[in-house]
Write an enzyme that holds these catalytic residues in place. Structure first.
Site, mmCIF file in Angstrom:
data_model
loop_
_atom_site.group_PDB
_atom_site.id
_atom_site.type_symbol
_atom_site.label_atom_id
_atom_site.label_comp_id
_atom_site.label_asym_id
_atom_site.label_seq_id
_atom_site.Cartn_x
_atom_site.Cartn_y
_atom_site.Cartn_z
ATOM 1 N N ASN A 253 0.758 -1.351 0.004
ATOM 2 C CA ASN A 253 -0.007 -0.088 -0.120
ATOM 3 C C ASN A 253 0.866 1.385 -0.026
ATOM 4 O OD1 ASN A 253 0.621 -0.947 2.692
ATOM 5 N ND2 ASN A 253 -0.987 0.449 3.637
ATOM 6 N N ILE A 254 0.182 2.167 -0.536
ATOM 7 C CA ILE A 254 0.988 3.511 -0.898
ATOM 8 C C ILE A 254 0.139 4.820 -0.447
ATOM 9 C CG2 ILE A 254 2.712 4.992 -2.348
ATOM 10 C CD1 ILE A 254 2.791 2.517 -4.096
ATOM 11 N N GLU A 255 0.394 5.338 0.640
ATOM 12 C CA GLU A 255 -0.467 6.581 1.000
ATOM 13 C C GLU A 255 0.050 7.765 0.627
ATOM 14 O OE1 GLU A 255 -0.992 5.696 5.407
ATOM 15 O OE2 GLU A 255 -2.255 3.650 4.720
ATOM 16 N N CYS B 244 -10.331 -4.783 0.436
ATOM 17 C CA CYS B 244 -11.343 -3.710 0.388
ATOM 18 C C CYS B 244 -12.246 -3.779 -0.912
ATOM 19 C CB CYS B 244 -10.981 -2.286 0.398
ATOM 20 S SG CYS B 244 -10.243 -1.510 -0.902
ATOM 21 N N CYS C 15 -10.717 -2.850 -4.145
ATOM 22 C CA CYS C 15 -9.660 -3.882 -4.572
ATOM 23 C C CYS C 15 -10.699 -5.472 -5.281
ATOM 24 C CB CYS C 15 -8.918 -4.284 -3.605
ATOM 25 S SG CYS C 15 -7.703 -2.863 -3.173
ATOM 26 N N GLU D 148 -3.126 -4.551 -3.124
ATOM 27 C CA GLU D 148 -3.701 -5.575 -4.031
ATOM 28 C C GLU D 148 -3.908 -4.878 -5.473
ATOM 29 O OE1 GLU D 148 -4.802 -4.661 -0.838
ATOM 30 O OE2 GLU D 148 -6.156 -6.240 -0.304
ATOM 31 N N CYS E 139 -4.263 0.671 -2.268
ATOM 32 C CA CYS E 139 -3.860 -0.588 -1.498
ATOM 33 C C CYS E 139 -2.860 -1.571 -2.307
ATOM 34 C CB CYS E 139 -5.175 -1.497 -1.297
ATOM 35 S SG CYS E 139 -6.462 -0.491 -0.563
HETATM 36 N N1 THU Z 1 -5.091 -1.308 2.850
HETATM 37 C C1 THU Z 1 -4.590 -2.253 1.964
HETATM 38 O O1 THU Z 1 -3.315 -2.037 1.175
HETATM 39 N N2 THU Z 1 -5.186 -3.589 1.513
HETATM 40 C C2 THU Z 1 -6.153 -4.018 2.364
HETATM 41 O O2 THU Z 1 -6.663 -5.086 1.848
HETATM 42 C C3 THU Z 1 -6.736 -3.206 3.152
HETATM 43 C C4 THU Z 1 -6.273 -1.798 3.303
HETATM 44 C C5 THU Z 1 -4.379 -0.358 2.928
HETATM 45 C C6 THU Z 1 -4.989 0.923 2.747
HETATM 46 C C7 THU Z 1 -4.573 1.845 3.598
HETATM 47 O O3 THU Z 1 -3.184 2.426 3.172
HETATM 48 C C8 THU Z 1 -4.466 1.263 4.743
HETATM 49 O O4 THU Z 1 -4.162 -0.293 4.438
HETATM 50 C C9 THU Z 1 -5.184 1.435 5.978
HETATM 51 O O5 THU Z 1 -6.590 1.272 5.281
#
Ligand code: THU
Length: 280
Positions: A193-195, A237, A240, A206, A204
């Site tokens: 994941n990259i925020e 989520c 995804c 995935e 996310c």
């Molecule tokens: N996130 C994912 O990368 N995959 C998931 O299946 C659930 C959530 C990430 C998104 C965000 O960066 C962090 O987790 C918190 O929601």
């Protein structure tokens, strides 16, 4: 004698519906005759060693032009439509259609969904020719879309997802996720994941994995592993699930944390009544 300079190859995995094998054998003979008569090339259906309903459809085209002509030929297309009624088809090697990736993707996605709907097949491409439980030993593999499967090996996708998680950029939530996607031809494409400061543009793990894979030309997938550092599993989520469904069909989803695998699901159970290309 094959002309090595000009000959071209396509390979597809064909999973025949139970009870339709005789029809399939007849169809296979028809295709071979069709390609020979029209001078397009040769077609062979080779049965998988371990799975009696799985065949490798190997087509040797006389040259690239013949392959293109064959794809455009209404007789061949009619044949393909009949095949889709009794089998699920996953393209593994299809060099000729690659120059037009947009079309290929749409064709394949429609094909995939159609095949699922008509035959009720599960999307997962089972572990062809790979003995169960045979794991890669040691060796810290670099991430990326490289081919990890050697003969007889089963890819440890969870380990790949754990490694991908290390690269997560989760400065805002501190919730790091890793994903590893297995392609039908045995490559692994990983993502994390990259925020970012706007929050909403976060992506996310995935979707990173799937978009990386698509951008590198992969079009058929078998499994995805998702890893987070939580006691209960972290399922994908909603966004995804949609993307995984549209590009990967009914993938097997392995959920794990840093210590153990927490469960395996089929995407169709996580996304009932999906919206996809067949409804357009
Ligand atoms: N996130 C994912 O990368 N995959 C998931 O299946 C659930 C959530 C990430 C998104 C965000 O960066 C962090 O987790 C918190 O929601």
């Amino acid at each position: 004698m094959q002309d090595l300079d000009n000959a071209r190859l396509s390979v597809a995995l064909v999973d025949v519906a139970e009870g339709r094998e005789r029809e399939f054998h007849a169809l296979a003979r028809e295709l071979a005759a069709l390609l020979l008569t029209k001078g397009y090339g040769r077609a062979e259906m080779i049965r998988d060693e371990g799975q009696p309903l799985r065949f490798y459809a190997v087509q040797q085209w006389t040259d690239a032009r013949s392959a293109e002509k064959s794809h455009a030929d209404p007789d061949v297309q009619a044949w393909t439509a009949r095949l889709f009624r009794i089998a699920r088809v996953t393209h593994v090697v299809n060099g000729v259609r690659r120059p037009d990736p947009g079309r290929l993707m749409l064709d394949d996605r429609r094909t995939r969904v159609e095949a699922d709907r008509r035959t009720g097949f599960d999307r997962r491409v089972r572990d062809a020719g790979r003995p169960e439980g045979d794991r890669r030993q040691g060796g810290d593999r670099r991430l990326g879309p490289r081919r990890l499967r050697q003969a007889g090996e089963k890819i440890d996708l969870v380990a790949a997802a754990r490694r991908a998680r290390e690269y997560a950029d989760a400065a805002f939530s501190n919730f790091k996720v890793g994903a590893a996607l297995e392609t039908a031809d045995g490559a692994v494409v990983a993502g994390c994941n990259i925020e970012n400061a706007s929050y909403g543009l976060t992506i996310c793990a995935e979707r990173v994995a799937m978009f990386k894979a698509i951008s590198e030309g992969y079009r058929a997938f078998t499994r995805i592993a998702i890893v987070a550092d939580t006691a209960s599993p972290t399922p994908p989520c909603g966004a995804c699930r949609q993307i995984l469904w549209e590009f990967g069909g009914n993938l097997e989803i392995q959920l794990a944390n840093l210590q153990e695998t927490k469960g395996t699901h089929q995407l169709k159970n996580l996304l009932p009544l999906p919206f996809d290309a067949r409804l357009l």
